[in-house]
Design a protein around this motif. Structure first.
Motif, PDB file in Angstrom:
ATOM      1  N   ALA A  94      40.398  50.838  43.319  1.00  0.00           N
ATOM      2  CA  ALA A  94      41.273  50.706  42.149  1.00  0.00           C
ATOM      3  C   ALA A  94      42.665  50.193  42.522  1.00  0.00           C
ATOM      4  N   ARG A  95      43.284  49.548  41.562  1.00  0.00           N
ATOM      5  CA  ARG A  95      44.621  48.971  41.775  1.00  0.00           C
ATOM      6  C   ARG A  95      45.636  50.074  42.059  1.00  0.00           C
ATOM      7  N   GLN A  96      46.725  49.660  42.642  1.00  0.00           N
ATOM      8  CA  GLN A  96      47.813  50.602  42.916  1.00  0.00           C
ATOM      9  C   GLN A  96      48.289  51.232  41.614  1.00  0.00           C
ATOM     10  N   SER A 162      33.364  48.071  31.572  1.00  0.00           N
ATOM     11  CA  SER A 162      34.013  46.755  31.498  1.00  0.00           C
ATOM     12  C   SER A 162      34.336  46.420  30.041  1.00  0.00           C
ATOM     13  N   ALA A 163      35.401  45.646  29.871  1.00  0.00           N
ATOM     14  CA  ALA A 163      35.734  45.095  28.540  1.00  0.00           C
ATOM     15  C   ALA A 163      36.613  43.873  28.766  1.00  0.00           C
ATOM     16  N   LEU A 164      36.600  42.958  27.801  1.00  0.00           N
ATOM     17  CA  LEU A 164      37.538  41.838  27.896  1.00  0.00           C
ATOM     18  C   LEU A 164      38.960  42.388  27.855  1.00  0.00           C
ATOM     19  N   SER A 165      39.835  41.786  28.615  1.00  0.00           N
ATOM     20  CA  SER A 165      41.231  42.237  28.636  1.00  0.00           C
ATOM     21  C   SER A 165      41.882  41.989  27.278  1.00  0.00           C
ATOM     22  N   PRO A 166      42.873  42.805  26.931  1.00  0.00           N
ATOM     23  CA  PRO A 166      43.497  42.631  25.600  1.00  0.00           C
ATOM     24  C   PRO A 166      43.937  41.193  25.327  1.00  0.00           C
ATOM     25  N   GLU A 167      44.519  40.560  26.344  1.00  0.00           N
ATOM     26  CA  GLU A 167      44.975  39.179  26.121  1.00  0.00           C
ATOM     27  C   GLU A 167      44.130  38.153  26.862  1.00  0.00           C
ATOM     28  N   GLY A 168      42.909  38.554  27.274  1.00  0.00           N
ATOM     29  CA  GLY A 168      42.064  37.637  28.053  1.00  0.00           C
ATOM     30  C   GLY A 168      41.740  36.363  27.299  1.00  0.00           C
ATOM     31  N   LYS A 169      41.714  35.248  28.014  1.00  0.00           N
ATOM     32  CA  LYS A 169      41.486  33.949  27.347  1.00  0.00           C
ATOM     33  C   LYS A 169      40.032  33.475  27.498  1.00  0.00           C
ATOM     34  N   THR A 170      39.392  33.814  28.631  1.00  0.00           N
ATOM     35  CA  THR A 170      38.038  33.303  28.846  1.00  0.00           C
ATOM     36  C   THR A 170      37.034  34.453  28.823  1.00  0.00           C
ATOM     37  N   THR A 172      35.235  35.641  31.057  1.00  0.00           N
ATOM     38  CA  THR A 172      35.186  36.489  32.250  1.00  0.00           C
ATOM     39  C   THR A 172      36.526  37.180  32.527  1.00  0.00           C
ATOM     40  N   ASP A 173      37.441  37.116  31.590  1.00  0.00           N
ATOM     41  CA  ASP A 173      38.737  37.805  31.772  1.00  0.00           C
ATOM     42  C   ASP A 173      38.564  39.281  31.451  1.00  0.00           C
ATOM     43  N   SER A 174      37.797  39.973  32.282  1.00  0.00           N
ATOM     44  CA  SER A 174      37.491  41.375  31.988  1.00  0.00           C
ATOM     45  C   SER A 174      38.363  42.322  32.798  1.00  0.00           C
ATOM     46  N   THR A 175      38.375  43.563  32.364  1.00  0.00           N
ATOM     47  CA  THR A 175      39.101  44.627  33.056  1.00  0.00           C
ATOM     48  C   THR A 175      38.150  45.815  33.157  1.00  0.00           C
ATOM     49  N   LEU A 176      38.272  46.582  34.240  1.00  0.00           N
ATOM     50  CA  LEU A 176      37.427  47.765  34.406  1.00  0.00           C
ATOM     51  C   LEU A 176      38.252  49.030  34.187  1.00  0.00           C
ATOM     52  N   TYR A 177      37.628  49.995  33.529  1.00  0.00           N
ATOM     53  CA  TYR A 177      38.285  51.265  33.200  1.00  0.00           C
ATOM     54  C   TYR A 177      37.396  52.421  33.641  1.00  0.00           C
ATOM     55  N   ASP A 220      43.608  45.250  37.570  1.00  0.00           N
ATOM     56  CA  ASP A 220      44.621  44.582  36.746  1.00  0.00           C
ATOM     57  C   ASP A 220      43.916  43.886  35.583  1.00  0.00           C
ATOM     58  N   ASP A 221      44.672  43.578  34.547  1.00  0.00           N
ATOM     59  CA  ASP A 221      44.101  42.836  33.423  1.00  0.00           C
ATOM     60  C   ASP A 221      43.449  41.549  33.943  1.00  0.00           C
ATOM     61  N   GLY A 222      42.189  41.348  33.588  1.00  0.00           N
ATOM     62  CA  GLY A 222      41.508  40.109  33.971  1.00  0.00           C
ATOM     63  C   GLY A 222      40.878  40.145  35.362  1.00  0.00           C
ATOM     64  N   ALA A 223      41.125  41.221  36.118  1.00  0.00           N
ATOM     65  CA  ALA A 223      40.607  41.269  37.499  1.00  0.00           C
ATOM     66  C   ALA A 223      39.275  42.016  37.596  1.00  0.00           C
ATOM     67  N   GLY A 224      38.684  42.369  36.433  1.00  0.00           N
ATOM     68  CA  GLY A 224      37.390  43.063  36.458  1.00  0.00           C
ATOM     69  C   GLY A 224      36.286  42.188  37.034  1.00  0.00           C
TER      70      GLY A 224
END
Ligand SMILES: Cc1cc2nc3c(=O)[nH]c(=O)nc-3n(C[C@H](O)[C@H](O)[C@H](O)COP(=O)(O)OP(=O)(O)OC[C@H]3O[C@@H](n4cnc5c(N)ncnc54)[C@H](O)[C@@H]3O)c2cc1C
Length: 381
Positions: A94-96, A162-170, A172-177, A220-224
């Motif tokens: 996980a991210r810092q 996994s889910a698309l990031s709130p501001e994801g454009k493509t 595959t711009d997913s984020t993991l929670y 991070d946003d989009g780094a899923g």
């Protein structure tokens, strides 16, 4: 704990808990909570976690051996364990700023089972492209999603979602929670009644406006997408290959046992003594099984000492293992004939379980497409 102890602990659990119950659990589609309860004290839930959080800090070689050992006894339990290890690795990476240390310590202490909830009804096997989108509300995010298959659904203490990031454009711009099992809005949406892997509770789940604090955002946003490819995929493909190997070994052992015990009384011979064709098919099963074991060894070596060909080996391994497991267990069905067909032997469970490997994403078809693109230098996504 060292490699030998981990494998011996896995064998003890396989012999004492998994093998005796596998047939009934498969029949009833029953998740084995006893198996999970045994994994903690044996030090296996934190197998690959670093020592700082209480883990055994063991690598892919041990993982492959432990999973193969489990799968020889019960492939459903082996899959539960594999999904746990993949999710655990994602939490550990996980991210810092993520507040995951308590979860990792609970995992190492054997108190916490986790799993992956990636696949969605909308994007099916294309797990890298969730259609659900996280919504940001002040500091927190809210998740609403239909997850189509989640192994250990309703039994895990947490889910890596996994889910698309709130501001994801493509796509595959997913984020993991990290979503705790008691999060309001999270529920199992139906039963699991599969053809194979019947005892691993791979049921659909729904997230309905689940509120997630910033500390539980794993990437991070989009780094899923990056975490899926770099953290999950190598372990998942190694682990599914190891499950396939366990199924093949069980099929060889079960077939050999049948050929040595079933008799043609009118000829005064066992099946194995009597029919050369059956011996030849058993030999082919053994050759394919040993070939798969060598492939897994090669993948382990590539993961221990990464090089240019590592990703190709990761892709090839699961694609090949799925086919080998289907071929070996299909031959076992044929060799054991009516005894297998009528469910007197465990062979038909192995045959059904083997088919899950090719279906689980990345599917064998998708892997072949990726491998072909990689050979031709075409971008995978
Ligand atoms: C036992 C079991 C446990 C599972 N556990 C989990 C879990 O814990 N977490 C999780 O997130 N998911 C899990 N899954 C879901 C799994 O990973 C897949 O997402 C799901 O099985 C795919 O469903 P589908 O066949 O409807 O996909 P579809 O996408 O509809 O695939 C249908 C067919 O199309 C083929 N296909 C699709 N795309 C391509 C392509 N680009 N090129 C060529 N062929 C293609 C596929 O190979 C397949 O043959 C599990 C599935 C099973 C069966």
């Amino acid at each position: 704990m060292d490699h030998a102890t981990a494998v011996s602990n896995a064998k003890e659990i396989a012999d004492r808990i998994l093998a005796p119950a596998a047939r009934q659990n498969d029949k009833e589609g029953r998740f084995s909570s006893e198996a999970i309860a045994a994994l903690g004290p044996a030090g296996l839930l934190g197998l690959m976690l670093p020592a700082e959080v209480g883990g055994a800090a063991l690598g892919p070689r041990t993982l492959a051996s432990v999973i193969t050992t489990f799968a020889e006894a019960d492939a459903s339990a082996a899959m539960v364990y594999l999904m746990h290890v993949c999710a655990t690795a994602t939490i550990a990476a996980a991210r810092q700023g993520a507040t995951v240390a308590p979860t990792l310590r609970d995992i190492s202490a054997g108190r916490h089972l986790t799993t992956l909830a990636f696949s969605e009804a909308g994007s099916r096997s294309h797990f890298w492209a969730p259609v659900s989108r996280a919504e940001r509300n002040a500091a927190n995010v809210h998740l609403t999603a239909k997850k189509s298959f989640v192994t250990s659904a309703g039994h895990a203490q947490s889910y890596v979602v996994s889910a698309l990031s709130p501001e994801g454009k493509t796509a595959t711009d997913s984020t993991l929670y990290l979503v705790a099992s008691d999060t309001p809005g999270l529920s199992v949406a139906g039963p699991w009644d599969g053809l194979g892997m019947r005892a691993n509770a791979s049921a659909p789940m729904i997230l309905e406006d689940c509120e997630i604090a910033p500390g539980l955002q794993l990437t991070d946003d989009g780094a899923g997408f990056k975490a899926m490819l770099e953290v999950v995929l190598p372990l998942f493909n190694l682990g599914t290959s190891a499950v396939a190997l366990g199924l093949c070994r069980a099929a060889v052992a079960g077939t050999a046992s049948h050929l040595n015990s079933a008799r043609f009384d009118h000829l005064g011979q066992t099946l194995g003594e009597s029919l050369q064709t059956l011996r030849a098919q058993l030999a082919t099963m053994q050759i394919d099984t040993d070939g798969l074991a060598a492939r897994i060894d090669d993948l382990v070596d590539h993961l221990e000492r990464p090089r240019d060909t590592t990703m190709l080996r990761v892709l090839e391994s699961k694609a090949a293992a799925g086919e080998v497991a289907i071929a070996v267990t299909s031959t076992a069905m044929r060799v054991c004939g009516g005894a297998a067909f009528s469910k007197h032997l465990a062979i038909e469970r192995l045959f059904r379980d083997a088919h899950a490997g090719a279906v689980m994403a990345p599917t064998g078809d998708v892997l072949r497409d990726f491998i072909g693109k990689a050979i031709l230098g075409i971008p995978l996504f």
